[in-house]
Design a protein around this motif. Structure first.
Motif, PDB file in Angstrom:
ATOM      1  N   HIS A   1     -97.979 -16.274 -24.660  1.00  0.00           N
ATOM      2  CA  HIS A   1     -96.946 -15.721 -23.551  1.00  0.00           C
ATOM      3  C   HIS A   1     -95.703 -15.495 -24.276  1.00  0.00           C
ATOM      4  CE1 HIS A   1     -94.832 -14.914 -19.918  1.00  0.00           C
ATOM      5  NE2 HIS A   1     -94.032 -15.804 -20.409  1.00  0.00           N
ATOM      6  N   LEU A   2     -95.126 -16.616 -25.058  1.00  0.00           N
ATOM      7  CA  LEU A   2     -94.081 -16.413 -25.837  1.00  0.00           C
ATOM      8  C   LEU A   2     -94.233 -15.330 -27.035  1.00  0.00           C
ATOM      9  CD1 LEU A   2     -91.199 -17.410 -26.638  1.00  0.00           C
ATOM     10  CD2 LEU A   2     -92.369 -19.153 -28.243  1.00  0.00           C
ATOM     11  N   LEU A   3     -95.164 -15.131 -27.677  1.00  0.00           N
ATOM     12  CA  LEU A   3     -95.555 -14.148 -28.467  1.00  0.00           C
ATOM     13  C   LEU A   3     -95.502 -12.655 -27.988  1.00  0.00           C
ATOM     14  CD1 LEU A   3     -98.220 -15.654 -30.880  1.00  0.00           C
ATOM     15  CD2 LEU A   3     -96.175 -15.067 -31.531  1.00  0.00           C
ATOM     16  N   ALA A   4     -95.854 -12.519 -26.836  1.00  0.00           N
ATOM     17  CA  ALA A   4     -95.681 -11.425 -26.190  1.00  0.00           C
ATOM     18  C   ALA A   4     -94.440 -10.964 -25.493  1.00  0.00           C
ATOM     19  CB  ALA A   4     -96.859 -11.254 -24.691  1.00  0.00           C
ATOM     20  N   THR A   5     -93.551 -12.129 -25.313  1.00  0.00           N
ATOM     21  CA  THR A   5     -92.445 -11.874 -24.393  1.00  0.00           C
ATOM     22  C   THR A   5     -91.151 -11.856 -25.471  1.00  0.00           C
ATOM     23  OG1 THR A   5     -92.001 -13.955 -23.801  1.00  0.00           O
ATOM     24  CG2 THR A   5     -93.289 -12.514 -22.306  1.00  0.00           C
ATOM     25  N   ASN A   6     -91.237 -12.716 -26.538  1.00  0.00           N
ATOM     26  CA  ASN A   6     -90.000 -13.194 -27.209  1.00  0.00           C
ATOM     27  C   ASN A   6     -90.199 -12.103 -28.606  1.00  0.00           C
ATOM     28  OD1 ASN A   6     -88.100 -13.926 -29.035  1.00  0.00           O
ATOM     29  ND2 ASN A   6     -87.948 -15.787 -27.913  1.00  0.00           N
ATOM     30  N   ARG A   7     -89.516 -11.173 -29.066  1.00  0.00           N
ATOM     31  CA  ARG A   7     -89.564 -10.354 -30.189  1.00  0.00           C
ATOM     32  C   ARG A   7     -88.558 -10.786 -31.600  1.00  0.00           C
ATOM     33  NH1 ARG A   7     -94.051  -9.058 -30.209  1.00  0.00           N
ATOM     34  NH2 ARG A   7     -95.068  -7.815 -28.230  1.00  0.00           N
ATOM     35  N   ASP A   8     -88.199 -11.866 -31.254  1.00  0.00           N
ATOM     36  CA  ASP A   8     -87.494 -12.275 -32.443  1.00  0.00           C
ATOM     37  C   ASP A   8     -88.584 -12.709 -33.518  1.00  0.00           C
ATOM     38  OD1 ASP A   8     -85.956 -14.373 -34.246  1.00  0.00           O
ATOM     39  OD2 ASP A   8     -84.525 -14.959 -32.835  1.00  0.00           O
ATOM     40  N   PRO A   9     -88.261 -12.261 -34.804  1.00  0.00           N
ATOM     41  CA  PRO A   9     -89.045 -12.464 -35.858  1.00  0.00           C
ATOM     42  C   PRO A   9     -89.118 -13.831 -36.287  1.00  0.00           C
ATOM     43  CG  PRO A   9     -87.698 -10.798 -36.227  1.00  0.00           C
ATOM     44  CD  PRO A   9     -87.223 -11.132 -34.877  1.00  0.00           C
ATOM     45  N   SER A  10     -87.840 -14.377 -36.341  1.00  0.00           N
ATOM     46  CA  SER A  10     -88.050 -16.079 -36.496  1.00  0.00           C
ATOM     47  C   SER A  10     -89.069 -16.906 -35.443  1.00  0.00           C
ATOM     48  CB  SER A  10     -86.680 -16.596 -36.620  1.00  0.00           C
ATOM     49  OG  SER A  10     -86.684 -18.134 -36.723  1.00  0.00           O
ATOM     50  N   VAL A  11     -88.765 -16.387 -34.317  1.00  0.00           N
ATOM     51  CA  VAL A  11     -89.595 -17.055 -33.237  1.00  0.00           C
ATOM     52  C   VAL A  11     -91.185 -16.673 -33.506  1.00  0.00           C
ATOM     53  CG1 VAL A  11     -90.093 -17.301 -30.744  1.00  0.00           C
ATOM     54  CG2 VAL A  11     -87.689 -17.284 -31.587  1.00  0.00           C
ATOM     55  N   GLN A  12     -91.395 -15.539 -33.568  1.00  0.00           N
ATOM     56  CA  GLN A  12     -92.577 -14.995 -33.898  1.00  0.00           C
ATOM     57  C   GLN A  12     -93.419 -15.727 -35.217  1.00  0.00           C
ATOM     58  OE1 GLN A  12     -94.537 -11.700 -32.521  1.00  0.00           O
ATOM     59  NE2 GLN A  12     -93.281 -12.456 -30.884  1.00  0.00           N
ATOM     60  N   ARG A  13     -92.656 -16.052 -36.003  1.00  0.00           N
ATOM     61  CA  ARG A  13     -93.243 -16.634 -37.232  1.00  0.00           C
ATOM     62  C   ARG A  13     -93.561 -17.970 -36.645  1.00  0.00           C
ATOM     63  NH1 ARG A  13     -89.567 -13.295 -39.897  1.00  0.00           N
ATOM     64  NH2 ARG A  13     -87.809 -14.898 -40.090  1.00  0.00           N
ATOM     65  N   LYS A  14     -92.530 -18.725 -36.296  1.00  0.00           N
ATOM     66  CA  LYS A  14     -92.766 -20.188 -36.136  1.00  0.00           C
ATOM     67  C   LYS A  14     -93.748 -20.466 -34.862  1.00  0.00           C
ATOM     68  CE  LYS A  14     -87.915 -21.390 -36.913  1.00  0.00           C
ATOM     69  NZ  LYS A  14     -86.436 -21.516 -36.068  1.00  0.00           N
ATOM     70  N   ALA A  15     -93.934 -19.578 -34.014  1.00  0.00           N
ATOM     71  CA  ALA A  15     -94.798 -19.534 -32.894  1.00  0.00           C
ATOM     72  C   ALA A  15     -96.343 -19.161 -33.484  1.00  0.00           C
ATOM     73  CB  ALA A  15     -94.520 -18.703 -31.832  1.00  0.00           C
ATOM     74  N   GLY A  16     -96.310 -18.241 -34.301  1.00  0.00           N
ATOM     75  CA  GLY A  16     -97.680 -17.845 -35.049  1.00  0.00           C
ATOM     76  C   GLY A  16     -98.310 -19.065 -35.843  1.00  0.00           C
ATOM     77  N   VAL A  17     -97.404 -19.709 -36.612  1.00  0.00           N
ATOM     78  CA  VAL A  17     -97.864 -20.896 -37.368  1.00  0.00           C
ATOM     79  C   VAL A  17     -98.111 -21.869 -36.346  1.00  0.00           C
ATOM     80  CG1 VAL A  17     -97.087 -22.673 -38.788  1.00  0.00           C
ATOM     81  CG2 VAL A  17     -96.381 -20.327 -39.523  1.00  0.00           C
ATOM     82  N   THR A  18     -97.484 -22.148 -35.312  1.00  0.00           N
ATOM     83  CA  THR A  18     -97.839 -23.244 -34.497  1.00  0.00           C
ATOM     84  C   THR A  18     -99.342 -23.134 -33.692  1.00  0.00           C
ATOM     85  OG1 THR A  18     -95.358 -23.849 -34.033  1.00  0.00           O
ATOM     86  CG2 THR A  18     -97.029 -24.762 -32.491  1.00  0.00           C
ATOM     87  N   ARG A  19     -99.408 -21.969 -33.314  1.00  0.00           N
ATOM     88  CA  ARG A  19    -100.493 -21.393 -32.827  1.00  0.00           C
ATOM     89  C   ARG A  19    -101.863 -21.551 -33.745  1.00  0.00           C
ATOM     90  NH1 ARG A  19    -104.429 -17.492 -31.809  1.00  0.00           N
ATOM     91  NH2 ARG A  19    -104.679 -16.995 -29.754  1.00  0.00           N
ATOM     92  N   GLY A  20    -101.707 -21.251 -34.999  1.00  0.00           N
ATOM     93  CA  GLY A  20    -102.870 -21.394 -35.785  1.00  0.00           C
ATOM     94  C   GLY A  20    -102.986 -23.056 -36.020  1.00  0.00           C
ATOM     95  N   GLU A  21    -102.009 -23.928 -36.144  1.00  0.00           N
ATOM     96  CA  GLU A  21    -102.025 -25.221 -36.293  1.00  0.00           C
ATOM     97  C   GLU A  21    -102.761 -26.069 -35.059  1.00  0.00           C
ATOM     98  OE1 GLU A  21    -102.080 -26.997 -39.181  1.00  0.00           O
ATOM     99  OE2 GLU A  21    -101.531 -24.820 -40.370  1.00  0.00           O
TER     100      GLU A  21
END
Length: 129
Positions: A45-65
């Motif tokens: 949900h965060l990845l779909a709604t927050n387009r800040d690249p820094s947030v996208q990267r942190k959230a993406g790494v966390t999702r993977g982990e």
């Protein structure tokens, strides 16, 4: 509808992983799975709604982990490599790609995918010299 959101502070992402690992270490596998799947939904949900690249990267790494911690290595690999494709010049995404390659290397038939990821990363680094 999301029942809870994720704050975008760095410690929030760290705490997601900590909670899941805590449950796993305590042998609380169902709780870990419940917390992990809930976290993946909130991160999506965060990845779909927050387009800040820094947030996208942190959230993406966390999702993977989170997916790695739950044993969903194919999904984790896909998630981490996708992050790298979206942010190819970012060091966090590069580390995610190498983590994804490491996961690919251990699945049946994944060694070729792992080699392809590493080769692309090496070529990109050579081209930037």
């Amino acid at each position: 509808m999301q029942s809870a959101t994720i704050t975008t502070r760095p410690r929030a992402f760290e705490s997601i992983i900590r909670v899941i690992r805590h449950h796993l270490q305590a042998g609380e596998y169902e709780l870990a799975r419940f917390e992990g799947e809930n976290a993946v939904d909130r991160i999506d949900h965060l990845l779909a709604t927050n387009r800040d690249p820094s947030v996208q990267r942190k959230a993406g790494v966390t999702r993977g982990e989170v997916l790695v911690a739950l044993g969903y290595t194919a999904r984790a690999e896909s998630s981490l490599v996708d992050l790298w494709r979206r942010f190819p010049e970012d060091s966090t995404a590069e580390a995610a790609a190498l983590r994804g390659a490491s996961l690919a290397e251990h699945r049946p038939g994944g060694q070729a995918d792992a080699i392809a990821i590493v080769r692309k990363e090496l070529k990109k680094r050579q081209d930037s010299i």
